[in-house]
Design a protein around this motif. Structure first.
Motif, PDB file in Angstrom:
ATOM      1  N   LYS A 136      40.062  48.609  47.850  1.00  0.00           N
ATOM      2  CA  LYS A 136      40.482  47.410  47.197  1.00  0.00           C
ATOM      3  C   LYS A 136      39.743  46.885  45.987  1.00  0.00           C
ATOM      4  N   ILE A 137      40.390  46.355  45.048  1.00  0.00           N
ATOM      5  CA  ILE A 137      39.671  45.947  43.642  1.00  0.00           C
ATOM      6  C   ILE A 137      39.989  44.349  43.608  1.00  0.00           C
ATOM      7  N   HIS A 138      39.173  44.005  42.632  1.00  0.00           N
ATOM      8  CA  HIS A 138      39.383  42.195  42.581  1.00  0.00           C
ATOM      9  C   HIS A 138      38.880  42.013  41.067  1.00  0.00           C
ATOM     10  N   VAL A 139      39.481  41.104  40.641  1.00  0.00           N
ATOM     11  CA  VAL A 139      39.050  40.516  39.145  1.00  0.00           C
ATOM     12  C   VAL A 139      37.624  39.926  39.391  1.00  0.00           C
ATOM     13  N   ASN A 140      36.974  39.726  38.109  1.00  0.00           N
ATOM     14  CA  ASN A 140      35.750  39.085  38.203  1.00  0.00           C
ATOM     15  C   ASN A 140      35.835  37.529  38.170  1.00  0.00           C
ATOM     16  N   SER A 141      34.701  36.695  38.205  1.00  0.00           N
ATOM     17  CA  SER A 141      34.863  35.403  38.096  1.00  0.00           C
ATOM     18  C   SER A 141      34.296  34.781  37.039  1.00  0.00           C
ATOM     19  N   LYS A 142      34.062  35.172  35.999  1.00  0.00           N
ATOM     20  CA  LYS A 142      33.636  35.030  34.546  1.00  0.00           C
ATOM     21  C   LYS A 142      34.168  33.723  34.132  1.00  0.00           C
ATOM     22  N   MET A 187      43.865  47.359  33.848  1.00  0.00           N
ATOM     23  CA  MET A 187      43.015  47.781  35.046  1.00  0.00           C
ATOM     24  C   MET A 187      41.856  47.364  34.965  1.00  0.00           C
ATOM     25  N   LEU A 188      41.086  47.478  33.777  1.00  0.00           N
ATOM     26  CA  LEU A 188      39.754  46.831  33.852  1.00  0.00           C
ATOM     27  C   LEU A 188      39.620  45.424  34.075  1.00  0.00           C
ATOM     28  N   VAL A 189      40.559  44.604  33.662  1.00  0.00           N
ATOM     29  CA  VAL A 189      40.681  43.187  34.372  1.00  0.00           C
ATOM     30  C   VAL A 189      40.694  43.182  35.636  1.00  0.00           C
ATOM     31  N   ALA A 190      41.702  44.199  36.459  1.00  0.00           N
ATOM     32  CA  ALA A 190      42.017  44.106  37.903  1.00  0.00           C
ATOM     33  C   ALA A 190      40.516  44.478  38.546  1.00  0.00           C
ATOM     34  N   GLU A 191      39.855  45.359  37.762  1.00  0.00           N
ATOM     35  CA  GLU A 191      38.657  45.905  38.475  1.00  0.00           C
ATOM     36  C   GLU A 191      37.270  44.866  38.331  1.00  0.00           C
ATOM     37  N   SER A 195      37.500  40.467  31.521  1.00  0.00           N
ATOM     38  CA  SER A 195      38.167  39.394  32.104  1.00  0.00           C
ATOM     39  C   SER A 195      39.355  38.863  31.594  1.00  0.00           C
ATOM     40  N   GLY A 196      39.742  39.622  30.329  1.00  0.00           N
ATOM     41  CA  GLY A 196      41.181  39.414  29.966  1.00  0.00           C
ATOM     42  C   GLY A 196      41.589  40.410  28.984  1.00  0.00           C
ATOM     43  N   GLU A 197      43.090  40.455  28.854  1.00  0.00           N
ATOM     44  CA  GLU A 197      43.681  41.143  27.907  1.00  0.00           C
ATOM     45  C   GLU A 197      44.917  40.439  27.264  1.00  0.00           C
ATOM     46  N   ILE A 198      45.051  40.612  25.990  1.00  0.00           N
ATOM     47  CA  ILE A 198      45.672  39.932  25.028  1.00  0.00           C
ATOM     48  C   ILE A 198      46.834  40.868  24.452  1.00  0.00           C
ATOM     49  N   PHE A 199      48.174  40.759  24.923  1.00  0.00           N
ATOM     50  CA  PHE A 199      49.135  41.785  24.355  1.00  0.00           C
ATOM     51  C   PHE A 199      50.290  40.780  23.523  1.00  0.00           C
ATOM     52  N   PRO A 200      50.346  41.183  22.280  1.00  0.00           N
ATOM     53  CA  PRO A 200      51.678  40.341  21.601  1.00  0.00           C
ATOM     54  C   PRO A 200      52.783  41.021  21.647  1.00  0.00           C
ATOM     55  N   GLY A 201      53.070  42.049  22.340  1.00  0.00           N
ATOM     56  CA  GLY A 201      54.280  42.964  22.322  1.00  0.00           C
ATOM     57  C   GLY A 201      55.363  42.083  22.858  1.00  0.00           C
ATOM     58  N   ASN A 244      41.423  37.175  34.645  1.00  0.00           N
ATOM     59  CA  ASN A 244      40.913  36.824  35.904  1.00  0.00           C
ATOM     60  C   ASN A 244      41.509  35.685  36.617  1.00  0.00           C
ATOM     61  N   GLY A 245      42.283  34.942  35.815  1.00  0.00           N
ATOM     62  CA  GLY A 245      42.948  33.538  36.394  1.00  0.00           C
ATOM     63  C   GLY A 245      41.856  32.595  35.977  1.00  0.00           C
ATOM     64  N   ILE A 246      40.607  32.489  35.805  1.00  0.00           N
ATOM     65  CA  ILE A 246      39.648  31.281  35.572  1.00  0.00           C
ATOM     66  C   ILE A 246      39.952  31.160  34.214  1.00  0.00           C
ATOM     67  N   ILE A 247      39.936  32.383  33.210  1.00  0.00           N
ATOM     68  CA  ILE A 247      39.923  31.681  31.812  1.00  0.00           C
ATOM     69  C   ILE A 247      41.474  31.604  31.306  1.00  0.00           C
ATOM     70  N   HIS A 248      42.289  31.623  32.016  1.00  0.00           N
ATOM     71  CA  HIS A 248      43.784  31.971  31.762  1.00  0.00           C
ATOM     72  C   HIS A 248      44.236  30.644  30.779  1.00  0.00           C
ATOM     73  N   ASP A 249      43.849  29.380  31.422  1.00  0.00           N
ATOM     74  CA  ASP A 249      44.347  28.144  30.829  1.00  0.00           C
ATOM     75  C   ASP A 249      43.509  27.874  29.646  1.00  0.00           C
ATOM     76  N   ASP A 250      42.271  28.479  29.512  1.00  0.00           N
ATOM     77  CA  ASP A 250      41.570  28.282  28.149  1.00  0.00           C
ATOM     78  C   ASP A 250      42.242  29.008  26.999  1.00  0.00           C
ATOM     79  N   ILE A 251      42.764  30.285  27.465  1.00  0.00           N
ATOM     80  CA  ILE A 251      43.583  31.120  26.355  1.00  0.00           C
ATOM     81  C   ILE A 251      44.843  30.479  26.041  1.00  0.00           C
ATOM     82  N   ILE A 252      45.746  30.238  26.957  1.00  0.00           N
ATOM     83  CA  ILE A 252      46.714  29.641  26.632  1.00  0.00           C
ATOM     84  C   ILE A 252      46.993  28.157  25.892  1.00  0.00           C
TER      85      ILE A 252
END
Ligand code: IPD
Length: 264
Positions: A136-142, A187-191, A195-201, A244-252
Motif C-alpha cells: 500500500k502507498i500513500h501521499v506525504n503530508s507536506k 507515481m512519486l506523488v502517490a508514494e 508532493s505535486g505534479e503540474i501538467f499543462p496538457g 498530496n491534497g494538502i497543497i492543492h488549493d495553494d496551487i489552484i
C-alpha cells in the motif's frame, strides 16, 4: 474489477518487455508527430497490442491510446499512454513508464502505471487504495512552503498554459524538478516522495493522466484540472494538477490568478 486490473497488469508486463527490448536500440526509429513530440516503434507496438487484446477479450470496449484508437459506443474506454516520457526514452534516460486506465463514463476505475526499469507496478481499483508491487502507498503530508517540499512540473512550447509563470512563483516555496515523465512523477506523488505534479496538457492529455488520476487519489491525494475542477478522462482535458491534497488549493489559487484571464 479485479479481472480488469489483472488484464491491465498483463498488458503492462508486455509493455515493459517492449520498452526494455527497444531501449537504446537503433532499430527503434523515431518519428515526430504534428505536435512535434516524438513517437517510436515501441510506442506504436504497445498501443497496437493493447487494441488487439481488448478486441479479443472486451470487444465492446473502446481503446483511446496516445498513438492509436479503436472506438465503439461503449462507456468503457481503455485510456493508454504506451510510453509516457518518450522524449527521455529516445535519449536513453530510464525514466519512462507505461500508463493504462479503464475509464467508465469519464471516470477512471482501474489504473496501472509500470516502471519497467525498477520493476515497479503501481495499481489501483476505485475505492480500494493504491499499491506499488502489492504494498500500500500513500501521499506525504507536506504543507505549501514547508522545508523539503518538492513539485515536478512540465512545460513545452505552445502548451495552452505557460507553466513557466507558475514555476516562477512556486520556486520561492519549494524545490522544483522536471523528471521528463508526467505519469512517473505522479507515481512519486502517490508514494509520497514528492508532493505535486503540474501538467499543462490538453488535447490528448487524458492519455498521460487517466491512470495517475486514480492512483494518486487512491493514495490519498487530489487530482483536478488546472483550476480545481473535476473533469472527464475519456476526452481531452484542461491540464492537470496532481498533489498530496494538502497543497492543492495553494496551487489552484495561483493558477486562477495567473491564467484565468488569459484563457477565458
Ligand atoms: C510526455 C511526458 C512529459 C511531458 C510531455 C508529455 P509522452 O508524454 O509526460 O513529462 O512533459 O509533455 O507529452 O508524449 O512522452 O507520452
Amino acid at each position: 474489477m479485479q479481472e480488469y486490473l489483472d488484464f491491465a497488469i498483463e498488458i503492462a508486463k508486455y509493455a515493459g518487455i517492449v520498452i526494455k527490448d527497444n531501449f537504446l536500440n537503433d532499430s527503434n526509429s523515431i518519428e515526430y508527430k504534428i505536435d512535434r513530440t516524438p513517437v517510436t516503434i515501441a510506442d506504436k507496438k504497445i498501443n497496437s497490442y493493447l487494441i488487439e487484446k481488448v478486441k479479443e477479450k472486451y470487444k465492446e470496449h473502446s481503446v483511446d491510446g496516445e498513438e492509436e484508437k479503436y472506438l465503439s459506443n461503449s462507456k468503457y474506454v481503455w485510456v493508454c499512454d504506451p510510453i509516457d516520457g518518450t522524449s527521455m526514452y529516445t535519449r536513453g534516460i530510464m525514466v519512462s513508464v507505461f500508463s493504462l486506465a479503464l475509464v467508465f463514463d469519464g471516470v477512471p476505475i482501474v489504473g496501472v502505471v509500470y516502471d519497467p526499469y525498477l520493476d515497479k507496478m503501481y495499481t489501483a481499483i476505485k475505492g480500494n487504495g493504491a499499491y506499488c508491487n502489492d504494498k500500500k502507498i500513500h501521499v506525504n503530508s507536506k504543507k505549501y512552503g514547508e522545508l523539503g517540499l518538492s513539485i515536478d512540473w512540465c512545460m513545452w512550447n505552445k502548451a495552452k498554459y505557460d507553466t513557466i509563470k507558475l514555476a516562477e512563483i512556486l520556486r520561492e516555496n519549494c524545490k522544483l524538478c522536471q523528471l521528463g515523465s508526467t505519469a512517473h512523477a505522479a507515481m512519486l506523488v502517490a508514494e509520497g516522495k514528492i508532493s505535486g505534479e503540474i501538467f499543462p496538457g490538453t488535447d490528448h492529455g487524458h492519455c498521460d493522466i487517466a491512470a495517475s488520476k486514480l492512483i494518486v487519489e487512491e493514495a490519498g491525494g487530489k487530482v483536478t484540472d488546472f483550476f480545481g475542477n473535476d473533469q472527464r478522462y475519456d476526452q481531452g482535458i484542461n491540464g492537470a494538477i496532481l498533489t498530496n491534497g494538502i497543497i492543492h488549493d495553494d496551487i489552484i489559487k495561483i493558477n486562477k490568478r495567473i491564467y484565468k484571464k488569459s484563457v477565458n
